[in-house]
Design a protein around this motif. Structure first.
Motif, PDB file in Angstrom:
ATOM      1  N   PRO A 223      10.778  -5.093 -13.689  1.00 19.11           N
ATOM      2  CA  PRO A 223       9.494  -5.789 -13.802  1.00 19.11           C
ATOM      3  C   PRO A 223       8.818  -6.089 -12.460  1.00 19.11           C
ATOM      4  N   GLN A 224       9.613  -6.313 -11.431  1.00 18.74           N
ATOM      5  CA  GLN A 224       9.034  -6.661 -10.126  1.00 18.74           C
ATOM      6  C   GLN A 224       8.439  -5.443  -9.399  1.00 18.74           C
ATOM      7  N   VAL A 225       8.701  -4.245  -9.896  1.00 19.42           N
ATOM      8  CA  VAL A 225       8.159  -3.034  -9.274  1.00 19.42           C
ATOM      9  C   VAL A 225       6.841  -2.680  -9.952  1.00 19.42           C
ATOM     10  N   LYS A 226       5.773  -2.744  -9.176  1.00 16.37           N
ATOM     11  CA  LYS A 226       4.421  -2.541  -9.720  1.00 16.37           C
ATOM     12  C   LYS A 226       4.000  -1.079  -9.678  1.00 16.37           C
ATOM     13  N   GLY A 227       4.423  -0.351  -8.614  1.00 16.63           N
ATOM     14  CA  GLY A 227       4.007   1.038  -8.510  1.00 16.63           C
ATOM     15  C   GLY A 227       4.452   1.657  -7.199  1.00 16.63           C
ATOM     16  N   PHE A 228       3.980   2.878  -6.958  1.00 14.59           N
ATOM     17  CA  PHE A 228       4.409   3.650  -5.794  1.00 14.59           C
ATOM     18  C   PHE A 228       3.186   4.217  -5.077  1.00 14.59           C
ATOM     19  N   LYS A 229       3.272   4.273  -3.754  1.00 14.78           N
ATOM     20  CA  LYS A 229       2.147   4.699  -2.928  1.00 14.78           C
ATOM     21  C   LYS A 229       2.608   5.710  -1.894  1.00 14.78           C
ATOM     22  N   GLY A 230       1.635   6.376  -1.267  1.00 19.96           N
ATOM     23  CA  GLY A 230       1.932   7.175  -0.093  1.00 19.96           C
ATOM     24  C   GLY A 230       1.833   8.666  -0.304  1.00 19.96           C
ATOM     25  N   LYS A 231       2.164   9.381   0.757  1.00 16.95           N
ATOM     26  CA  LYS A 231       2.069  10.834   0.776  1.00 16.95           C
ATOM     27  C   LYS A 231       3.093  11.370   1.767  1.00 16.95           C
ATOM     28  N   GLY A 232       3.657  12.551   1.451  1.00 19.51           N
ATOM     29  CA  GLY A 232       4.667  13.113   2.333  1.00 19.51           C
ATOM     30  C   GLY A 232       5.866  12.193   2.413  1.00 19.51           C
ATOM     31  N   LEU A 233       6.274  11.856   3.637  1.00 17.65           N
ATOM     32  CA  LEU A 233       7.383  10.919   3.831  1.00 17.65           C
ATOM     33  C   LEU A 233       6.890   9.590   4.409  1.00 17.65           C
ATOM     34  N   MET A 234       5.749   9.170   3.904  1.00 16.35           N
ATOM     35  CA  MET A 234       5.180   7.843   4.167  1.00 16.35           C
ATOM     36  C   MET A 234       5.015   7.194   2.796  1.00 16.35           C
ATOM     37  N   ILE A 235       6.072   6.494   2.342  1.00 13.54           N
ATOM     38  CA  ILE A 235       6.182   6.076   0.957  1.00 13.54           C
ATOM     39  C   ILE A 235       6.210   4.561   0.857  1.00 13.54           C
ATOM     40  N   GLY A 236       5.513   4.029  -0.141  1.00 16.56           N
ATOM     41  CA  GLY A 236       5.516   2.601  -0.394  1.00 16.56           C
ATOM     42  C   GLY A 236       5.918   2.279  -1.818  1.00 16.56           C
TER      43      GLY A 236
END
Length: 389
Positions: free
Chosen positions: A311-324
């Motif tokens: 539940p605490q994980v809202k989503g994923f961001k970034g491109k290549g090997l710059m990941i959030g």
């Protein structure tokens, strides 16, 4: 006591050695390093080909100053111009210095002083780059900022139209806002914003300090979204940890940086340049960049499979090997938990876990990182849930 100013909230980790994706502290504990010096060690710690190049240069000479013809400067400048599609390079020592040079060049070339940037941007900590940064916390306590910077909300074309005008020297932005939360610029917005700037005769300046040098799977992030900048800034991953920054610009801007207009005692130091040349020889290879994209896709896929149900994980961001990994709450405690388990990661903004592994990270290291991070997030999430009950 410490003899250092308390400018950093330092971790309780004292490195003793590092190689590849791994860092060992003074107590012998090993960490999988997905910070890479905040996106600096793009080939991991102490890559052999870079080490060899630096050692060869150390046997020749370490410093002369920019009064001399330095062949390595021409060689690295050629690598950067060919990879970016631009024409000329000025070497500095850091990302902030590169952005400072970009600001000076844009003002001098246009004869204007106003520069438009975006909220949640980060461009450095010198007075000009601090003023360019769209985050108030960076400026707190330093008094009045330079008055010629104006900020618009990111990805909001209507708001941008309100502040761009014929007095604007440059529109300055990151394609992905690294320190501000890994906020990615929408392709249509960035293209329309750049076109609008050009209508007013303003230069397009792209800050590639963190996103450049292969980090996003292309030499520079602007190449993902079809932009045509006038100036880009680069640093961090350019020299595998030795201090180096650069701006790369159009040949039409050459007269604005004529002799005596700008300079740097240490900028373009031959030892740093030897590291840069060896680094760029590897990173700017098409097959290497293809692997960066493949590894980035694998990392994101594995993270989604492991974490999406939390539940605490809202989503994923970034491109290549710059990941959030975006959380519903502050990321700091989760990063500390991962560090205890042997994975080093960063924040980006308040609520994002930022992962910046070496671009040559191994697949088994990606799997290890996902496993450690999953355990840490699940444990911390459980602690918070039970504490709330």
């Amino acid at each position: 006591m410490s003899y250092l100013f308390p400018t950093y909230a330092r971790w309780d980790v004292t490195p003793s050695s590092a190689k590849g994706a791994w860092l060992t502290d003074k107590n012998g504990k090993k960490y999988l390093d997905f910070t890479t010096g905040i996106g600096v060690c793009n080939l991991g710690h102490a890559p052999e080909q870079v080490k060899d190049a630096v050692e060869q240069q150390l046997e020749k000479f370490w410093h002369t100053s920019n009064l001399f013809q330095i062949e390595l400067q021409e060689e690295v400048a050629k690598q950067l111009t060919e990879a970016s599609g631009l024409d000329l390079v000025f070497f500095a020592n850091s990302g902030a210095e590169a952005n400072e040079a970009a600001i000076k060049l844009a003002r001098k070339a246009t004869g204007r002083t106003k520069i438009v940037t975006f909220t949640n941007s980060f461009h450095g900590r010198t007075f000009a780059t601090m003023a360019a940064t769209g985050q108030e916390k960076i400026k707190t306590g330093f008094g009045p900022m330079l008055e010629t910077f104006v900020y618009a909300p990111f990805n909001d074309l209507s708001a941008l139209k309100e502040v761009l005008d014929k007095e604007t020297a440059a529109l300055m932005f990151e394609v992905i806002q690294g320190e501000g939360g890994l906020n990615e610029g929408d392709q249509d917005f960035l293209q329309e914003a750049s076109a609008l700037a050009r209508e007013y005769g303003a230069l397009v300046v792209i800050d590639e300090v963190q996103t450049g040098i292969g980090r996003t799977g292309k030499p520079f992030a602007f190449q993902h979204v079809g932009l045509d900048p006038d100036i880009i800034s680069s640093a961090k991953g350019i020299a595998s940890g030795l201090p180096l920054g650069a701006i790369i610009g159009r040949k039409e801007l050459a007269d604005a940086f004529s002799p005596g207009s700008h300079g740097s005692t240490f900028g373009g130091n031959p030892v740093s340049l030897s590291s840069a040349k060896a680094t760029l020889d590897t990173v700017f290879d098409d097959s290497f960049l293809a692997q960066v994209n493949e590894k980035g896709e694998k990392l994101v896929k594995s993270l989604k499979e492991a974490l999406s149900s939390i539940p605490q994980v809202k989503g994923f961001k970034g491109k290549g090997l710059m990941i959030g990994i975006e959380l519903t709450e502050e990321a700091g405690p989760y990063i500390a938990a991962a560090r205890e388990k042997g994975l080093l990661a960063l924040t980006a903004g308040a609520n994002v876990i930022r992962l910046l592994p070496p671009l040559n990270v191994k697949e088994e290291e990606i799997e290890q990182a996902v496993s450690i991070l999953t355990d840490a997030i699940k444990e911390k999430a459980y602690e918070k849930t039970t504490a709330g009950n």
